[in-house]
Scaffold this motif. Structure first.
Motif, PDB file in Angstrom:
ATOM      1  N   ALA A   2      54.459  34.551  14.333  1.00 31.64           N
ATOM      2  CA  ALA A   2      55.001  33.228  13.169  1.00 31.64           C
ATOM      3  C   ALA A   2      54.021  33.627  12.012  1.00 31.64           C
ATOM      4  CB  ALA A   2      54.970  32.112  13.913  1.00 31.64           C
ATOM      5  N   CYS A   3      53.672  34.817  11.639  1.00 38.57           N
ATOM      6  CA  CYS A   3      51.478  34.718  10.588  1.00 38.57           C
ATOM      7  C   CYS A   3      52.089  35.130   9.393  1.00 38.57           C
ATOM      8  CB  CYS A   3      50.592  34.744  11.127  1.00 38.57           C
ATOM      9  SG  CYS A   3      50.061  33.107  12.300  1.00 38.57           S
ATOM     10  N   GLY A   4      53.767  35.769   9.307  1.00 42.31           N
ATOM     11  CA  GLY A   4      54.102  35.867   7.754  1.00 42.31           C
ATOM     12  C   GLY A   4      53.625  37.484   7.510  1.00 42.31           C
ATOM     13  N   MET A  45      45.823  32.484   4.200  1.00 41.51           N
ATOM     14  CA  MET A  45      47.198  32.554   4.650  1.00 41.51           C
ATOM     15  C   MET A  45      47.131  31.092   3.974  1.00 41.51           C
ATOM     16  SD  MET A  45      47.777  35.144   5.381  1.00 41.51           S
ATOM     17  CE  MET A  45      49.622  34.690   5.906  1.00 41.51           C
ATOM     18  N   GLU A  46      46.356  30.426   3.804  1.00 39.85           N
ATOM     19  CA  GLU A  46      46.560  29.260   3.215  1.00 39.85           C
ATOM     20  C   GLU A  46      46.567  29.077   1.644  1.00 39.85           C
ATOM     21  OE1 GLU A  46      46.868  25.549   5.852  1.00 39.85           O
ATOM     22  OE2 GLU A  46      44.602  26.422   5.852  1.00 39.85           O
ATOM     23  N   ALA A  47      46.082  30.422   0.759  1.00 37.84           N
ATOM     24  CA  ALA A  47      44.947  29.900  -0.561  1.00 37.84           C
ATOM     25  C   ALA A  47      46.503  31.135  -1.567  1.00 37.84           C
ATOM     26  CB  ALA A  47      44.015  30.848  -0.378  1.00 37.84           C
ATOM     27  N   ASP A  48      46.046  32.386  -1.252  1.00 37.65           N
ATOM     28  CA  ASP A  48      46.629  33.465  -2.118  1.00 37.65           C
ATOM     29  C   ASP A  48      46.827  34.998  -1.418  1.00 37.65           C
ATOM     30  OD1 ASP A  48      48.094  35.094  -3.830  1.00 37.65           O
ATOM     31  OD2 ASP A  48      47.896  34.420  -5.619  1.00 37.65           O
ATOM     32  N   PRO A 102      45.533  28.459  10.661  1.00 35.08           N
ATOM     33  CA  PRO A 102      44.982  26.897  12.297  1.00 35.08           C
ATOM     34  C   PRO A 102      46.231  26.394  13.110  1.00 35.08           C
ATOM     35  CG  PRO A 102      44.524  26.159   9.872  1.00 35.08           C
ATOM     36  CD  PRO A 102      45.681  27.228   9.390  1.00 35.08           C
ATOM     37  N   ARG A 103      45.644  26.604  14.352  1.00 37.95           N
ATOM     38  CA  ARG A 103      46.419  26.825  15.224  1.00 37.95           C
ATOM     39  C   ARG A 103      47.692  25.469  15.265  1.00 37.95           C
ATOM     40  NH1 ARG A 103      48.044  29.209  20.178  1.00 37.95           N
ATOM     41  NH2 ARG A 103      48.422  27.517  21.410  1.00 37.95           N
ATOM     42  N   GLU A 128      44.117  38.559  -2.721  1.00 41.43           N
ATOM     43  CA  GLU A 128      43.082  38.454  -1.557  1.00 41.43           C
ATOM     44  C   GLU A 128      43.225  40.266  -0.715  1.00 41.43           C
ATOM     45  OE1 GLU A 128      40.240  37.190   1.891  1.00 41.43           O
ATOM     46  OE2 GLU A 128      42.119  35.496   1.130  1.00 41.43           O
ATOM     47  N   ALA A 129      44.544  40.348  -0.567  1.00 43.13           N
ATOM     48  CA  ALA A 129      44.675  41.700  -0.037  1.00 43.13           C
ATOM     49  C   ALA A 129      44.422  42.229  -0.835  1.00 43.13           C
ATOM     50  CB  ALA A 129      45.899  41.710   0.926  1.00 43.13           C
TER      51      ALA A 129
END
Length: 299
Positions: free
Chosen positions: A14-16, A282-285, A191-192, A289-290
């Motif tokens: 569930a993290c994309g 994952m909360e930025a861009d 984050p959890r 970054e990748a």
């Protein structure tokens, strides 16, 4: 000789991972090889979160829907299929992306595990398949066999490990490695608290989309209950709901949601052992970054 380059995208449920993989594959003229031990099965769609044709956005995907449910399928078989898919992608002049959350499948390909076949023993397998999961784990622990997160509730995997151990083969034979690719590994996680919220939201969406009906249709089509239970998580808990072991949909949502969150926590522990993973914010861009990491890797 220079090894072909492979981009790995791994992380918790569930993290994309799928969406990020598609975005990056489109940017780099790539194709995706799925590394998911349940998405290899035909008809296991909503319960596994299998990417839809619309979500693929025209990006070719490989190692989805390669075997009928109920049929045995090993990590060694997956590795061979993934090798063929990746080599085909490279041969077409495109960039391969290995995307998935089954750590053993990812590592088998990225690290080049060398598998040694243990001959099938039908009598032993029949004996082991009759044992409860806890007993299988206990027997492996007694033999000093450590279990990764993907094997913990995977009965076919537990049986196979015991079969290898009991027939004289080293169950950790895959510790031998012969890497075929130059690999960049990107990790996705939140984050959890965010992971738990995303799990809850996705679970409700899948139930609304017909996940219970999917499992009922698999049973009606002849897929054995023990196979569905062995898949764990969505298929196990929905099977229990259909069998009346879970009395209400609210109980199903509560029990299944907690099980998925426990699994996600184990995934984090498993993936964090790999020091070569570049964990994205994952909360930025994360795509930007990748992209910077991939540009440097390809250069």
């Amino acid at each position: 000789m220079t090894k072909p380059k492979l981009i790995v995208i791994l992380g918790t449920t569930a993290c994309g991972k799928s969406g990020l993989g598609v975005a990056l594959a489109k940017r780099y003229q790539g194709e995706i090889v799925s590394a998911d031990s349940r998405q290899v099965y035909r008809g296991l769609d909503l319960g596994t979160g299998k990417v839809t044709a619309e979500e693929m956005e025209g990006v070719p995907h490989h190692m989805l829907d390669v075997v009928d449910p109920g049929q045995p399928y090993s990590v060694a078989q997956f590795q061979q299929g993934a090798y063929e898919a990746i080599d085909g992608i490279v041969g077409r002049g495109r960039l391969p992306f290995l995307v998935g959350g089954t750590g053993l499948y990812v590592r088998a390909v990225a690290e080049g595990f060398v598998f040694h076949a243990a001959p099938p023993d039908p009598a032993l397998r029949s004996e082991l398949e009759a044992l409860p999961t806890e007993e299988l784990r206990a027997r492996l622990a007694a033999r000093g066999v450590a279990l990764d997160v993907d094997a913990w509730n995977n009965r076919p995997r537990l049986v196979r490990l015991l079969e290898k151990a009991r027939t004289g083969c080293d169950p950790h034979a895959e510790a031998q490695r012969d890497p075929r690719y130059d690999v960049l590994t990107l990790g996705v996680n939140f984050p959890r608290e965010t992971v738990c919220r995303r799990i809850d939201d996705r679970l409700l969406a899948r139930l609304d989309a017909g996940m219970v009906e999917e499992v009922a249709a698999l049973r009606a089509g002849g897929v054995p209950d023990d196979f569905l239970e062995g898949l764990g998580l969505e298929y196990r808990y929905i099977l229990w709901y259909l069998q009346g072991k879970l009395k209400t949909e609210d109980e199903l949502v509560d029990e299944l949601g907690r099980a998925i969150k426990r699994f996600a926590k184990r995934q984090v522990s498993w993936f964090k052992k790999d020091t070569d993973v570049h964990w994205l914010d994952m909360e930025a861009d994360p795509a930007a970054e990748a992209g910077a990491l991939i540009d440097a890797f390809l250069a």
